[in-house]
Each structure stands twice: as structure tokens, then as C-alpha cells.
Design an enzyme around this catalytic site. Structure first.
Site, PDB file in Angstrom:
ATOM      1  N   GLU A 141      37.025 -34.036 -14.236  1.00 12.30           N
ATOM      2  CA  GLU A 141      38.006 -32.824 -13.786  1.00 12.30           C
ATOM      3  C   GLU A 141      37.985 -31.929 -14.878  1.00 12.30           C
ATOM      4  O   GLU A 141      37.964 -30.833 -14.804  1.00 12.30           O
ATOM      5  CB  GLU A 141      39.328 -33.348 -13.357  1.00 12.30           C
ATOM      6  CG  GLU A 141      40.178 -32.316 -13.140  1.00 12.30           C
ATOM      7  CD  GLU A 141      41.903 -32.981 -12.875  1.00 12.30           C
ATOM      8  OE1 GLU A 141      42.692 -32.086 -12.198  1.00 12.30           O
ATOM      9  OE2 GLU A 141      42.015 -34.014 -13.526  1.00 12.30           O
ATOM     10  N   SER A 159      50.038 -32.633  -6.299  1.00  9.54           N
ATOM     11  CA  SER A 159      49.724 -31.507  -5.795  1.00  9.54           C
ATOM     12  C   SER A 159      49.359 -31.483  -4.322  1.00  9.54           C
ATOM     13  O   SER A 159      48.813 -32.331  -3.962  1.00  9.54           O
ATOM     14  CB  SER A 159      48.393 -31.065  -6.499  1.00  9.54           C
ATOM     15  OG  SER A 159      48.604 -30.791  -8.001  1.00  9.54           O
ATOM     16  N   GLN A 195      47.087 -36.814  -5.448  1.00 11.59           N
ATOM     17  CA  GLN A 195      46.511 -37.733  -6.459  1.00 11.59           C
ATOM     18  C   GLN A 195      47.852 -38.379  -6.922  1.00 11.59           C
ATOM     19  O   GLN A 195      48.550 -37.529  -7.653  1.00 11.59           O
ATOM     20  CB  GLN A 195      45.743 -36.979  -7.607  1.00 11.59           C
ATOM     21  CG  GLN A 195      45.484 -37.835  -8.935  1.00 11.59           C
ATOM     22  CD  GLN A 195      44.832 -36.692  -9.876  1.00 11.59           C
ATOM     23  OE1 GLN A 195      44.506 -35.634  -9.629  1.00 11.59           O
ATOM     24  NE2 GLN A 195      44.885 -37.348 -11.150  1.00 11.59           N
ATOM     25  N   GLY A 196      47.902 -39.775  -6.913  1.00 11.70           N
ATOM     26  CA  GLY A 196      49.310 -40.332  -7.228  1.00 11.70           C
ATOM     27  C   GLY A 196      49.201 -40.985  -8.572  1.00 11.70           C
ATOM     28  O   GLY A 196      49.030 -42.205  -8.491  1.00 11.70           O
ATOM     29  N   SER A 244      50.827 -39.731 -11.813  1.00 16.81           N
ATOM     30  CA  SER A 244      51.991 -39.487 -12.987  1.00 16.81           C
ATOM     31  C   SER A 244      53.170 -40.039 -12.292  1.00 16.81           C
ATOM     32  O   SER A 244      53.466 -40.159 -11.206  1.00 16.81           O
ATOM     33  CB  SER A 244      51.866 -38.204 -13.141  1.00 16.81           C
ATOM     34  OG  SER A 244      50.909 -37.521 -14.180  1.00 16.81           O
TER      35      SER A 244
END
Length: 377
Positions: free
Chosen positions: A243, A160, A125-126, A128
Site C-alpha cells: 500500500e 474505511s 480493512q479491520g 486497527s
């Protein structure tokens, strides 16, 4: 939310317990070295998928089980209660898979969904960036449209399992002249692309679970845009709410199993009769039970066809507090020397619970503005 299981759910519960009794690995079997552990966990998720316990409520035409969401909740709670290993495809299952199902084309769903469920391809997940974490809309990564596709430049952080991912959902600014929330799009980036660099970041736990991601003229095909141009913020809010809201019930079950373990550890250490220890254990239990009831209420709306709304921010706060209280209680009750590796590692990781998935400050701001409608000053 009804707490009693339907007959079909009771049968499913028995099936999951029987499967776990036969196939669940003992904690001692899980390798400690990260590369070996990820390979082991991918095999474990694939086995659970073949048994029908991963993506049970996802559409059957794209590799899911096509069953009611309530059945996946039963499965997740049984896995957590048994202390089964977590699935390595957590970003795909909890974040980007739901986004693909909600916003992707049929071609994208057919290409990406089943490999997520079977752990054949992991996702990152890109979102931040170093200067855009809590204020995500301030992101600076750019995507410029060319004849070859979109050309990405920028930096992402807190990725992550980035070193193991095949794909990354990257939020990038496609229309810099628009207001910051409106000019963002989400692109599916091949992690083997030229110009892409991944740098693992070691945590205080000793694991390199997170990475930095550098994008230097990375070309992404036009068909890899998820949703429409400028839909990135809408997609991000959808997946973040999903989420925060749906992860709490199985997490609560896992915390309760940890509490049971702590009580057993305290009894073995001969400190369970201590009144101070009893008070601390009772406080940890109360916080876990509060989390359970709030998470159940949030899931009730979701199962009745509603969206996971701003109430999920309250659940996120409670989840972080319950985990941190429990892990701190373990060290207080057992002592630093008596806690052992299990509790030390969980204590260190629990400190991040007030940051990942949205900081406590941001969650409180959402509650103040969108639930309580408090004045800005």
C-alpha cells in the site's frame, strides 16, 4: 527506473486518454451526499474495469488483465493526471486484493477477486483497534476455533467505508499464548454476519468515511481464513508495504495536478506575482518532485521482481509531507476566504496523511531500525 514509455505503453496511454476524454465525469456530476456518491463511483469503477483499466496486471484467470505491472502504472498515472474520480474499492484494490492473490487459495481468488475489480463488492480493512493502532501487534480482538468455525469478539476502528463494505479482512488473535506477533491470523468476515455492528464516524470534513466495527460472537467459516493460522502478521506487513510503496506514483501525479490548479487559482486571484506566494509554490513543487523521484526508485525494484521493502516508509513520509505542504500553501496563498470548498476540504483531509497507513513516528522508527541500523539508544 526508466521514465520513457515502451511503444505498447504509449499506445495504452493514448487509449486511456481517449477513454477519459469520452467517459470521465466532470467533478460537478459527482453527488455530494455520501450514499449517492458511492453508488456513482461504483458505476465509474465498473466502467473502467470493462474498459480494461482496473486490475490490468492481476491474473487473467481470476478476472484481471494479465498484463505487466508497468501498464497498470501508466493507467493509474493517466487517471490521476486527468483528475478522474477515485475508485471506491480502494481497500480491495490496494490492500486486501493483493493479499488474496498472494496468500489465498484458488477458491478464494476465484470467489473474491473479480467482484473487487468490478466494484460489485467493496472491502474494509479491520486492522486497527482503539488500543492497537501504531502498535498493531497489541491487538485484542480474539478468534476462538469451534466446530462451527471461528468465533470473533472485539472492536476495530478507522474502518474505511465500512458501512458500504460486503467483506472485511479482520486481524484477530488466534493463539494468545504465543508472542504477540506470532499468534495473529487474518479472517474474511461477512459484514452481514449476526453480532456485527458498524458505527460511522463523522470527520472534520463532514463526511463519515470511517467506521467503528464491533464483533460480538461473530461466527466466521473456517475456510474464510486467509493464509495459514498465525500468518496474520506476515500478511499485514505484506499489504502495508504494498500500500505504501505502490500508491505514491499516482498520488504524486494527482498532487501535481492540484499544484497546477493552485497556480491557476493564484493567478485568477491576482496574487501570483507576489514573491512570498512564488516561494511557497516553489517549495510545494520541490516536495512533489522529490516524492516523484523516490516513488519511481521504489517502483523500479518492484517492477524488477523485488518486494516493496522498508524504503516504502520513506516514500510514505514524503507523500504525507508533500500533500500537507501543498494544501497549507493553498490556504496561505489564497487566504481563508479565497480558498473555497475544494482547498478547505483537502486541507482538512491532508492532516490525516501523517497518521493513516502508519504514523510518521512509526515510519521513522522503521527507517532508523531497518534501513539505517541505528542503535536503540
Amino acid at each position: 527506473m526508466k521514465l520513457a514509455l515502451e511503444p505498447a505503453e504509449q499506445l495504452l496511454q493514448e487509449d486511456v486518454r481517449a477513454f477519459l476524454a469520452t467517459h470521465a465525469p466532470d467533478a460537478s456530476e459527482i453527488p455530494h451526499a455520501l450514499d449517492d456518491r458511492m453508488a456513482f463511483l461504483r458505476e465509474w469503477q465498473a466502467r473502467c474495469y470493462e474498459a480494461g483499466f482496473v486490475g490490468r496486471a492481476w491474473p487473467a484467470e481470476f478476472g484481471g488483465g494479465g498484463r505487466p505491472t508497468s501498464e497498470q502504472i501508466v493507467v493509474d498515472q493517466e487517471l490521476a493526471a486527468a483528475g478522474a474520480p477515485e475508485f471506491p474499492s480502494v481497500v480491495g484494490l490496494d490492500v486486501l486484493g493483493p493479499a488474496i492473490l498472494a496468500f489465498g487459495t484458488d477458491e478464494q481468488r476465484a470467489r473474491y477477486v473479480r467482484p473487487i475489480l468490478a466494484a460489485e463488492e467493496l472491502w474494509a480493512q479491520g486492522f486497527s483497534e482503539p488500543e492497537a493502532g501504531s502498535d498493531l501487534a497489541s491487538l485484542r480482538t480474539t478468534a476462538v476455533e469451534t466446530d462451527e468455525g471461528w468465533v470473533l469478539n472485539g472492536q476495530k476502528t478507522w474502518i474505511s467505508w465500512g458501512q458500504f463494505a460486503r467483506w472485511c479482512g479482520v486481524l484477530a488473535r488466534t493463539d494468545p499464548e504465543l508472542p504477540k506477533h506470532k499468534g495473529i491470523s487474518l479472517l474474511v468476515v461477512d459484514m452481514a454476519s449476526p453480532g456485527l455492528e458498524v458505527r460511522p464516524m463523522e470527520q472534520i470534513t463532514g463526511h463519515a468515511e470511517f467506521c467503528e466495527l464491533f464483533l460480538d460472537d461473530v461466527v466466521v467459516p473456517s475456510e474464510n481464513m486467509l493464509g495459514g493460522r498465525g500468518d496474520g502478521w506476515k500478511i499485514a506487513m505484506h499489504v502495508v508495504g504494498h500500500e505504501r510503496g505502490t500508491a505514491a506514483l499516482p498520488r504524486q501525479v494527482m498532487l501535481r495536478t492540484w499544484l497546477d490548479r493552485l497556480v491557476a487559482d493564484a493567478a485568477a486571484a491576482g496574487v501570483l506575482a507576489d514573491e512570498r506566494a512564488q516561494d511557497e509554490l516553489a517549495r510545494a513543487l520541490i516536495e512533489i518532485e522529490v516524492l516523484r523521484h523516490h516513488a519511481s526508485r521504489t517502483m523500479a525494484a518492484f517492477l524488477n521482481g523485488g518486494a516493496v521493502g522498508p524504503e516504502s516508509s520513506g516514500v510514505k513520509l514524503l507523500m504525507a509531507q508533500a500533500e500537507q505542504t501543498l494544501c497549507a500553501t493553498a490556504l496561505d496563498v489564497l487566504g481563508d476566504a479565497g480558498a473555497g470548498p475544494f482547498w478547505h476540504e483537502r486541507y482538512l483531509y491532508s492532516r490525516a496523511a501523517s497518521v493513516y497507513g502508519g504514523t510518521q513516528q512509526i515510519q521513522r522508527d522503521i527507517i532508523a531500525n531497518r534501513i539505517l541500523s541505528l542503535p536503540a539508544e
